[in-house]
Motif scaffolding. Structure first.
Motif, mmCIF file in Angstrom:
data_model
loop_
_atom_site.group_PDB
_atom_site.id
_atom_site.type_symbol
_atom_site.label_atom_id
_atom_site.label_comp_id
_atom_site.label_asym_id
_atom_site.label_seq_id
_atom_site.Cartn_x
_atom_site.Cartn_y
_atom_site.Cartn_z
ATOM 1 N N ALA A 85 0.506 -1.589 -0.081
ATOM 2 C CA ALA A 85 0.038 0.576 -0.098
ATOM 3 C C ALA A 85 0.870 1.601 0.274
ATOM 4 O O ALA A 85 0.305 2.457 -0.669
ATOM 5 N N MET A 86 1.904 1.264 1.236
ATOM 6 C CA MET A 86 3.153 2.298 0.475
ATOM 7 C C MET A 86 3.985 1.702 0.754
ATOM 8 O O MET A 86 5.321 2.235 1.672
ATOM 9 N N PRO A 87 4.082 1.947 -0.670
ATOM 10 C CA PRO A 87 5.908 1.182 -0.360
ATOM 11 C C PRO A 87 7.006 2.311 -0.517
ATOM 12 O O PRO A 87 8.112 2.349 -1.245
ATOM 13 N N ARG A 88 7.266 2.518 0.701
ATOM 14 C CA ARG A 88 8.527 3.559 0.615
ATOM 15 C C ARG A 88 9.778 3.097 1.637
ATOM 16 O O ARG A 88 8.749 2.290 2.535
ATOM 17 N N SER A 89 9.889 3.805 1.756
ATOM 18 C CA SER A 89 11.604 3.384 2.931
ATOM 19 C C SER A 89 11.312 4.448 3.884
ATOM 20 O O SER A 89 10.861 5.761 3.436
ATOM 21 N N GLY A 90 10.897 3.399 4.821
ATOM 22 C CA GLY A 90 11.051 3.692 6.630
ATOM 23 C C GLY A 90 10.243 2.790 7.048
ATOM 24 O O GLY A 90 9.019 3.044 8.382
ATOM 25 N N GLY A 91 8.904 1.966 6.294
ATOM 26 C CA GLY A 91 8.194 1.111 6.590
ATOM 27 C C GLY A 91 7.706 1.232 7.791
ATOM 28 O O GLY A 91 6.445 2.346 7.296
ATOM 29 N N ASP A 92 7.378 0.024 8.670
ATOM 30 C CA ASP A 92 6.344 1.384 9.504
ATOM 31 C C ASP A 92 5.924 2.934 10.123
ATOM 32 O O ASP A 92 5.011 3.178 11.004
ATOM 33 N N GLU A 439 -8.946 2.754 0.232
ATOM 34 C CA GLU A 439 -9.269 2.477 -1.194
ATOM 35 C C GLU A 439 -8.610 2.814 -2.772
ATOM 36 O O GLU A 439 -7.981 2.241 -4.091
ATOM 37 N N GLU A 440 -7.252 3.467 -2.725
ATOM 38 C CA GLU A 440 -6.419 4.026 -3.145
ATOM 39 C C GLU A 440 -5.685 3.212 -3.247
ATOM 40 O O GLU A 440 -4.757 2.763 -4.495
ATOM 41 N N ALA A 441 -4.975 2.188 -2.284
ATOM 42 C CA ALA A 441 -4.777 1.254 -2.594
ATOM 43 C C ALA A 441 -4.913 -0.388 -3.456
ATOM 44 O O ALA A 441 -5.804 -0.562 -3.816
ATOM 45 N N PRO A 442 -3.840 -0.892 -3.570
ATOM 46 C CA PRO A 442 -3.471 -1.864 -5.207
ATOM 47 C C PRO A 442 -4.437 -2.984 -4.616
ATOM 48 O O PRO A 442 -4.777 -3.106 -3.128
ATOM 49 N N ALA A 443 -5.474 -3.488 -5.185
ATOM 50 C CA ALA A 443 -6.550 -4.504 -5.054
ATOM 51 C C ALA A 443 -6.096 -5.786 -3.743
ATOM 52 O O ALA A 443 -7.281 -5.713 -2.823
ATOM 53 N N MET A 444 -4.879 -6.285 -3.785
ATOM 54 C CA MET A 444 -4.639 -7.146 -2.623
ATOM 55 C C MET A 444 -4.844 -6.498 -1.149
ATOM 56 O O MET A 444 -5.555 -7.257 -1.092
ATOM 57 N N VAL A 445 -4.543 -5.270 -0.854
ATOM 58 C CA VAL A 445 -4.570 -4.735 -0.005
ATOM 59 C C VAL A 445 -5.952 -4.144 0.546
ATOM 60 O O VAL A 445 -6.458 -4.545 2.103
ATOM 61 N N PRO A 453 -12.715 -6.055 6.333
ATOM 62 C CA PRO A 453 -11.121 -5.853 5.185
ATOM 63 C C PRO A 453 -10.179 -6.907 5.892
ATOM 64 O O PRO A 453 -10.370 -6.893 7.332
ATOM 65 N N VAL A 454 -9.458 -7.588 5.340
ATOM 66 C CA VAL A 454 -8.483 -8.929 5.636
ATOM 67 C C VAL A 454 -6.783 -7.562 6.505
ATOM 68 O O VAL A 454 -6.496 -8.652 7.378
#
Length: 525
Positions: A85-92, A439-445, A453-454
């Protein structure tokens, strides 16, 4: 602190610049190797089979691992969904700050970064004072380095690995590949050695090469108060699951360097779930073989070695030491034990990687000086952040070796558990308090189960799992004695972090920057 950056029209920008400068150059295997190394199976299984029998003699570690797997899977799914959903360095740090707010995100990530960097220093000490003596025992020499020797070696290793990190992610990946091959060749030989050594052969080898007999050692343990009880100790087995959580932690770390991986969804899925699957198989297989080869007497040896002083054994009964009693040629025994030592050097770049990328992310969001986020155009790596982390680890080396940092942080597991609970809470709430982001995240999310929501469901399981770890921390002696002083020391970092955050926020407000504005959006790539 940096001055305010200006956009093309002279308006204040939320981030230090409009692009991170990092390059997506890590392949799926590179990412897998980094997080698989962080699980650090050779050290992890050594710790589990040292600590669990000490505190819960009747616990079955194999069953503990099996019981923990579905819970750890949900833990991994939270990190996988957030990474995609948020593929940026820094993780959590990025995820929690965008869902629960910048202060909570910063404190959560600061706490975890602190824990992970202490592991670098602790593992240096483990290599020098635990694994090194085991290698000496198997190879026939004595290794007992004094504090100065430990500090000099730890310092040299810190400098070497900082230098490796400065050379860039691709060179780090090449180093990691070489270490992966060497370490796991040794671990494969170890597993084969366990498989071909039946219990009677182990007893014979032990009686011939340990300086005592197994029957004598078991009798001495019983006289010292050891009793494993009758049958399986279910309470102890369930409590021992906390060690499964601890040693698995690392397989989900792809999100910390997500800004440098290719094809985020495929790479994150392969690295996180792949590392979990293979780690689970190896922990379960290794545990089964350990019980098969060393038998019921193994817990007696552990109790005798770690609870009786002076110990009647001539060696500390860690798993690397017990390699001496496998039905393997001596040169293979030495090779296997050396690979236990080398496993620490395999995982160390991963510890550096997550720490430097987290520090980079704080700087990019203006929570640290802007210079920390500078990325070398030639090497594609945050050089200043790497130097800062190296200096921090060197301080930890000093505190660990000369000031007993590991004893002061006996309850740091409680701090880590609270941080992971915050991550789980962000997963539970994201679809409801940040619906646009969800809702803007990829479908798997955005997958749902029975309308829920899973991401929320796995977040609930993760929260309950780490709440259990927190409960065990305060209700048993598995992590040492809980006291006001020990907890104050363990929580010092998040408390100081809160003070730091409030000061930075005040400074940014005076510069005309509202930190909350940046945290309404995902950082640029």
């Amino acid at each position: 602190m940096s001055t305010v950056s200006k956009g093309a029209a002279g308006t204040t920008t939320h981030f230090v610049r409009n692009a991170t400068g990092l390059v997506r150059e890590l392949s799926p295997f590179d990412a897998f190797n980094l997080v698989f190394s962080a699980v650090l199976i050779p050290v992890g299984i050594t710790q589990v089979f040292s600590f669990a029998p000490t505190f819960w003699p009747g616990a079955n570690v194999l069953v503990s691992f099996l019981l923990s797997l579905p819970l750890v899977f949900c833990f991994g799914m939270v990190y996988l969904y957030f990474t995609v959903a948020m593929p940026r360095s820094g993780g959590d740090y990025v995820w929690v700050s965008r869902v629960l707010g910048p202060g909570i995100g910063f404190l959560t990530n600061l706490t975890l970064t602190f824990v992970f960097t202490t592991w670098i220093s602790f593992n240096f000490t483990t290599m020098l004072t635990l694994l090194g003596p085991s290698l000496g025992f198997v190879a026939g020499f004595t290794w007992a380095p004094d504090q100065l020797t430990q500090f000099l070696i730890a310092t040299a290793l810190t400098v070497i690995f900082a230098g490796l990190m400065v050379l860039g992610a691709r060179r780090v990946a090449r180093y990691m590949l070489v270490m992966f091959v060497v370490v796991w060749l040794g671990m494969l030989v170890w597993l084969i050695g366990l498989a071909i050594t039946d219990h009677s052969a182990f007893v014979s080898n032990f009686n011939a090469h340990s300086g005592t007999t197994l029957a004598t050692a078991v009798s001495a343990a019983a006289k010292a108060g050891f009793s494993s009880g009758a049958g399986l100790d279910w309470a102890g087995t369930i409590f021992a699951m906390i060690y499964a959580f601890q040693v698995f932690t690392g397989f989900q770390w792809t999100g910390y360097f997500a800004g440098e991986i290719k094809n985020v969804r495929r790479t994150a899925t392969f690295s996180i779930l792949g590392a979990l699957l293979i780690s689970a198989l190896l922990y379960v297989l290794g545990s089964a073989l350990i019980y098969r080869t060393y038998g019921s007497e193994f817990s007696s040896l552990v109790y005798l070695g770690f609870n009786v002083s002076p110990s009647p054994l001539s060696f500390a009964p860690y798993l690397p030491s017990l390699v001496k009693f496998l039905s393997l040629p001596t040169f293979l025994q030495v090779f296997v034990t050396a690979c236990f030592v080398l496993s620490v050097l395999w995982w160390t770049p991963t510890g550096f990687m997550i720490a430097t990328r987290n520090l980079f992310a704080w700087s990019f969001d203006r929570l640290a000086p802007a210079g920390v986020a500078e990325v070398s155009e030639r090497l594609h790596t945050p050089v200043i952040a790497t130097v800062v982390i190296a200096l921090w680890i060197e301080l930890l080396n000093y505190l660990n070796i000369y000031q007993g940092l590991s004893a002061l942080l006996i309850n740091v597991i409680a701090v880590m558990a609270l941080a992971f609970i915050a991550v789980a809470l962000a997963a539970i709430l994201m679809p409801f308090i940040r619906p646009a982001l969800f809702e803007e995240a990829p479908a798997m999310v955005r997958t749902r189960l029975l309308g829920i929501p899973v991401l929320t469901l796995v977040g609930v399981v993760m929260l309950l799992s780490w709440a259990f770890v927190l409960y065990v921390t305060f209700t048993t002696t598995a992590f040492g004695k809980v006291s006001l002083l020990s907890m104050a020391e363990a929580f010092a970092v998040p408390v100081l972090g809160l003070i730091y955050y409030l000061i930075v926020r005040l400074i940014r407000q005076r510069q005309g920057i509202q930190l909350s504005a940046a945290f309404r959006e995902i950082p640029p790539e």
